[in-house]
Design an enzyme around this catalytic site. Structure first.
Site, PDB file in Angstrom:
ATOM      1  N   ALA A  88       0.719  -1.230  -0.330  1.00 23.90           N
ATOM      2  CA  ALA A  88      -0.552  -0.070  -0.164  1.00 23.90           C
ATOM      3  C   ALA A  88       1.174   1.397  -0.084  1.00 23.90           C
ATOM      4  O   ALA A  88       0.539   2.271   0.962  1.00 23.90           O
ATOM      5  CB  ALA A  88      -0.706   0.082   1.006  1.00 23.90           C
TER       6      ALA A  88
ATOM      7  N   ARG B  69      -2.297   7.892 -10.664  1.00 27.39           N
ATOM      8  CA  ARG B  69      -3.592   8.353 -11.378  1.00 27.39           C
ATOM      9  C   ARG B  69      -4.976   9.122 -11.038  1.00 27.39           C
ATOM     10  O   ARG B  69      -5.892   8.561 -11.302  1.00 27.39           O
ATOM     11  CB  ARG B  69      -3.914   6.983 -12.565  1.00 27.39           C
ATOM     12  CG  ARG B  69      -2.982   6.831 -13.632  1.00 27.39           C
ATOM     13  CD  ARG B  69      -2.401   5.468 -14.008  1.00 27.39           C
ATOM     14  NE  ARG B  69      -2.295   4.604 -13.496  1.00 27.39           N
ATOM     15  CZ  ARG B  69      -1.975   3.456 -13.982  1.00 27.39           C
ATOM     16  NH1 ARG B  69      -2.775   2.615 -14.144  1.00 27.39           N
ATOM     17  NH2 ARG B  69      -1.592   2.772 -13.038  1.00 27.39           N
TER      18      ARG B  69
ATOM     19  N   GLY C 180      -0.095  -7.988 -15.861  1.00 25.68           N
ATOM     20  CA  GLY C 180       0.778  -8.656 -15.922  1.00 25.68           C
ATOM     21  C   GLY C 180       0.387 -10.204 -17.054  1.00 25.68           C
ATOM     22  O   GLY C 180      -0.349 -10.676 -16.341  1.00 25.68           O
TER      23      GLY C 180
ATOM     24  N   ASN D 178      -2.430 -11.773 -14.121  1.00 27.46           N
ATOM     25  CA  ASN D 178      -2.005 -11.621 -12.607  1.00 27.46           C
ATOM     26  C   ASN D 178      -2.468 -10.399 -12.139  1.00 27.46           C
ATOM     27  O   ASN D 178      -2.231  -9.759 -12.461  1.00 27.46           O
ATOM     28  CB  ASN D 178      -0.036 -11.272 -12.565  1.00 27.46           C
ATOM     29  CG  ASN D 178       0.163 -10.958 -11.380  1.00 27.46           C
ATOM     30  OD1 ASN D 178      -0.795 -11.808  -9.983  1.00 27.46           O
ATOM     31  ND2 ASN D 178       1.426 -10.415 -10.428  1.00 27.46           N
TER      32      ASN D 178
ATOM     33  N   TYR E 224     -38.570  23.276  16.190  1.00 23.36           N
ATOM     34  CA  TYR E 224     -37.120  23.263  16.523  1.00 23.36           C
ATOM     35  C   TYR E 224     -37.158  22.229  17.955  1.00 23.36           C
ATOM     36  O   TYR E 224     -37.915  23.774  18.990  1.00 23.36           O
ATOM     37  CB  TYR E 224     -36.420  24.359  16.793  1.00 23.36           C
ATOM     38  CG  TYR E 224     -34.930  23.943  16.747  1.00 23.36           C
ATOM     39  CD1 TYR E 224     -33.768  23.285  16.099  1.00 23.36           C
ATOM     40  CD2 TYR E 224     -34.479  24.249  17.944  1.00 23.36           C
ATOM     41  CE1 TYR E 224     -32.999  22.793  16.709  1.00 23.36           C
ATOM     42  CE2 TYR E 224     -33.148  24.393  17.876  1.00 23.36           C
ATOM     43  CZ  TYR E 224     -32.495  23.677  18.254  1.00 23.36           C
ATOM     44  OH  TYR E 224     -31.210  23.091  18.108  1.00 23.36           O
TER      45      TYR E 224
HETATM   46  C1  UD1 Z   1       1.058  -5.040 -10.592  1.00 21.84           C
HETATM   47  C2  UD1 Z   1       1.882  -6.812 -10.866  1.00 21.84           C
HETATM   48  C3  UD1 Z   1       1.058  -7.085 -12.304  1.00 21.84           C
HETATM   49  C4  UD1 Z   1      -0.453  -7.057 -12.055  1.00 21.84           C
HETATM   50  C5  UD1 Z   1      -1.109  -6.191 -11.119  1.00 21.84           C
HETATM   51  C6  UD1 Z   1      -2.449  -6.488 -11.001  1.00 21.84           C
HETATM   52  C7  UD1 Z   1       4.490  -6.299 -10.639  1.00 21.84           C
HETATM   53  C8  UD1 Z   1       5.561  -5.924 -11.213  1.00 21.84           C
HETATM   54  N1  UD1 Z   1       3.435  -6.653 -11.441  1.00 21.84           N
HETATM   55  O1  UD1 Z   1       1.694  -4.355 -11.630  1.00 21.84           O
HETATM   56  O2  UD1 Z   1       1.695  -7.997 -13.136  1.00 21.84           O
HETATM   57  O3  UD1 Z   1      -0.960  -7.831 -13.012  1.00 21.84           O
HETATM   58  O4  UD1 Z   1      -0.402  -5.627 -10.370  1.00 21.84           O
HETATM   59  O5  UD1 Z   1      -2.843  -5.757 -10.256  1.00 21.84           O
HETATM   60  O6  UD1 Z   1       3.966  -6.277  -9.406  1.00 21.84           O
HETATM   61  N2  UD1 Z   1       3.218  -1.149  -4.214  1.00 21.84           N
HETATM   62  C9  UD1 Z   1       3.958  -0.812  -3.713  1.00 21.84           C
HETATM   63  N3  UD1 Z   1       5.713  -0.156  -3.164  1.00 21.84           N
HETATM   64  C10 UD1 Z   1       6.168   0.012  -5.180  1.00 21.84           C
HETATM   65  C11 UD1 Z   1       4.693  -0.431  -5.543  1.00 21.84           C
HETATM   66  C12 UD1 Z   1       3.760  -0.601  -5.135  1.00 21.84           C
HETATM   67  O7  UD1 Z   1       3.732  -1.137  -2.362  1.00 21.84           O
HETATM   68  O8  UD1 Z   1       7.031   0.265  -4.547  1.00 21.84           O
HETATM   69  C13 UD1 Z   1       2.211  -1.524  -3.936  1.00 21.84           C
HETATM   70  C14 UD1 Z   1       0.653  -0.755  -4.862  1.00 21.84           C
HETATM   71  O9  UD1 Z   1       0.691   0.185  -3.902  1.00 21.84           O
HETATM   72  C15 UD1 Z   1       0.034  -1.223  -4.865  1.00 21.84           C
HETATM   73  C16 UD1 Z   1       0.191  -2.323  -5.136  1.00 21.84           C
HETATM   74  O10 UD1 Z   1       2.155  -1.938  -4.583  1.00 21.84           O
HETATM   75  O11 UD1 Z   1      -0.989  -1.529  -4.461  1.00 21.84           O
HETATM   76  C17 UD1 Z   1       0.425  -2.847  -7.045  1.00 21.84           C
HETATM   77  O12 UD1 Z   1       1.819  -1.649  -7.696  1.00 21.84           O
HETATM   78  P1  UD1 Z   1       1.266  -1.160  -8.926  1.00 21.84           P
HETATM   79  O13 UD1 Z   1       1.708   0.196  -9.201  1.00 21.84           O
HETATM   80  O14 UD1 Z   1      -0.097  -0.824  -9.039  1.00 21.84           O
HETATM   81  O15 UD1 Z   1       1.389  -2.530  -9.972  1.00 21.84           O
HETATM   82  P2  UD1 Z   1       1.014  -2.352 -11.470  1.00 21.84           P
HETATM   83  O16 UD1 Z   1       1.618  -1.870 -12.340  1.00 21.84           O
HETATM   84  O17 UD1 Z   1      -0.290  -2.579 -11.518  1.00 21.84           O
END
Ligand code: UD1
Ligand code: CA
Length: 465
Positions: free
Chosen positions: A10, A16, A141, A171, A367
């Site tokens: 998180a 976005r 992914g 994924n 009231y």
């Molecule tokens: C990730 C997966 C992807 C999958 C998708 C599903 C990876 C490399 N890719 O991509 O295969 O299909 O989720 O929704 O894992 N977060 C952190 N720290 C970070 C980066 C992210 O805590 O440094 C957390 C974000 O807050 C989020 C979650 O990890 O809750 C997923 O991160 P996000 O950047 O949304 O990953 P995706 O690019 O969507």
């Protein structure tokens, strides 16, 4: 279940969302997204949660401070999901299995998590990934399988070749890991890829290559793994959750006239044979009894409504309404109102921080603030409980069966005993004893023929001269 720990990612910025608020704190049906994930994980048997926080860490920690069993792991720079997992590693207790979940997938259910964990345990692999089949897999992914169908690796959209991009199995970003494998291998992740990020997904190919084994569990309801990255998806997720909540109540015997057009938060309880009209907003810890009618555009927050009530186009906040009471249309019960049974709170009546005894009525335009009103009291049209002198608030007490005539003012602090009677138009500033009449208004005078004498008669004008 062996999965008693969950790491919840998180820390991401949620760019976005275009928001000052951290993404995972955006609400779906009245609760932050990450809280939904936590509560479903707990329902599935998770006792220990490691929340990886980073972007807006302080705010996220503050919001989750009331949650039991949650520890926070700070990821100072968001270098990818693999890096987030590394950060959490030291907080993972003992062996056994653990979930890795995302804070931005509010629709995941405890039932799916339990089945996912059971599948993982029976498979004997070091890691199992949750997958779904999407017609449009863009952005996710991809799950890459070998010729025999066994899992090989996960490839991110940005790293995928055209053949890999065509794969529709994606994924979901949720995993079950063997804890020992996780701790041992998470530190070996590298950021050698298109985004220069550490990918948690690389642990899959590491498990395959080392022989520790990796499996995939496909969800039947793809809605559950929906990730929320922008406000359009936030509204979509809210819509799905609202529908789920409405269906749960309908299954339990509540009539909802237009399920697409009510807003009911998750913790709201509603008794059977209650009817909910379009536009109703039921929030927080609200409890509605059986056989009620919750009319159009009614808002009820953190309140308890007894059986057989009829609430029509009104707003009720942090209050109680006894059985068989009718409220509205256009009534407003402000916090700490306690309205008894078989009462009537009619149109344009406002009650605040007041007890209103059983059988009492205020049918229109009144009231009632800071008051203790007894049973079977009649509050006439236009009565005002004047509770405020510009600096301080004062209370008014009204005994049982008192009758307060129209347009009276009760200037607090003041006390009306049982059976007191206040004449219409009276301003009461002195105590009224039991059974007494209080009348305070100037005697009117009547002058016969006055209109004619003053030449003010309108009869002639109307005749046209
Ligand atoms: C990730 C997966 C992807 C999958 C998708 C599903 C990876 C490399 N890719 O991509 O295969 O299909 O989720 O929704 O894992 N977060 C952190 N720290 C970070 C980066 C992210 O805590 O440094 C957390 C974000 O807050 C989020 C979650 O990890 O809750 C997923 O991160 P996000 O950047 O949304 O990953 P995706 O690019 O969507
Ligand atoms: Ca995402």
């Amino acid at each position: 279940m062996n999965c008693r720990t969950a790491v919840i990612l998180a820390a991401g910025a949620g760019t976005r969302m275009k928001s000052d608020r951290p993404k995972v704190l955006h609400e779906v049906c009245g609760r932050p997204m990450v809280s939904h994930v936590i509560s479903q994980a707990k329902k599935a048997g998770v006792e220990h949660i490691v929340a990886v926080v980073g972007h807006g860490a302080e705010e996220v920690e503050k919001t989750l401070s009331g949650e039991s069993g949650v520890v926070f792991s700070l990821q100072e720079k968001q270098l990818g999901t693999g890096h987030a997992a590394m950060t959490a590693s030291e907080y993972i207790p003992g062996d056994g299995d653990l979930f890795v979940l995302c804070g931005d997938t509010p629709l995941i259910t405890a039932d799916t998590l339990s089945r996912f964990a059971a599948f993982h345990e029976s498979g004997g692999n070091a890691v199992t990934v949750l997958t779904a089949i999407f017609d449009d897999p863009f952005g996710y992914g991809r799950i890459i399988r070998g010729e025999d169908g066994s899992l090989e690796k996960i490839v991110e959209e940005k790293d995928a070749c055209s053949e890999e991009k065509a794969v529709k199995e994606i994924n979901a970003g949720m995993y079950c890991f063997n804890a020992a494998f996780f701790r041992e291998n998470v530190k070996k992740l590298s950021n050698d890829n298109a985004q220069n990020e550490y990918y948690i997904t690389d642990l899959i190919s590491m498990a395959v290559d080392s022989g520790a084994g990796a499996g995939a569990f496909t969800v039947s309801d793809a809605d559950e793994i929906m990730g929320v990255n922008n406000r359009i998806q936030l509204a979509e997720a809210s819509g799905i959750m609202r529908r789920r909540i409405a269906e749960r109540h309908m299954t339990e015997g509540v009539t909802i006239l237009d399920p697409e057009n009510v807003y009911i938060e998750e913790d709201v309880k509603i008794g059977r044979d209650t009817e909910i009209w379009p536009g109703a907003v039921l929030r927080g810890k609200t409890e509605i009894g059986c056989g009620c009618v919750i009319g159009k555009d009614t808002v009820i927050e953190d309140s308890v409504v007894g059986d057989g009530c009829d609430i029509m186009k009104s707003v009720i906040r942090r209050s109680r309404v006894g059985a068989k009471t009718t409220v509205g249309p256009f009534a407003y019960l402000r916090p700490d109102s306690d309205v008894g049974e078989s009462c009537k709170v009619g149109d344009f009546v406002e009650i605040k921080n007041a007890r209103f005894g059983d059988g009492s009525k205020a049918s229109h335009l009144a009231y009632i603030g800071d008051a203790d009103v007894g049973r079977d009291v009649n509050v006439g049209c236009g009565v005002v409980f004047a509770n405020y002198n510009g600096v301080k608030k004062f209370r008014t007490t009204v005994g049982d069966r008192a009758f307060i005539g129209s347009n009276a003012n009760l200037v607090a602090p003041v006390e009306l005993a049982d059976d007191a009677y206040v004449a219409a138009g009276t301003t009461v500033t002195v105590p009224v004893p039991e059974g007494a009449l209080c009348v305070g208004r100037a005697r009117e005078t009547v002058e016969e023929g006055w209109v004619e004498k003053k030449g003010l008669s309108r009869k002639k004008k109307q005749a046209g001269d």
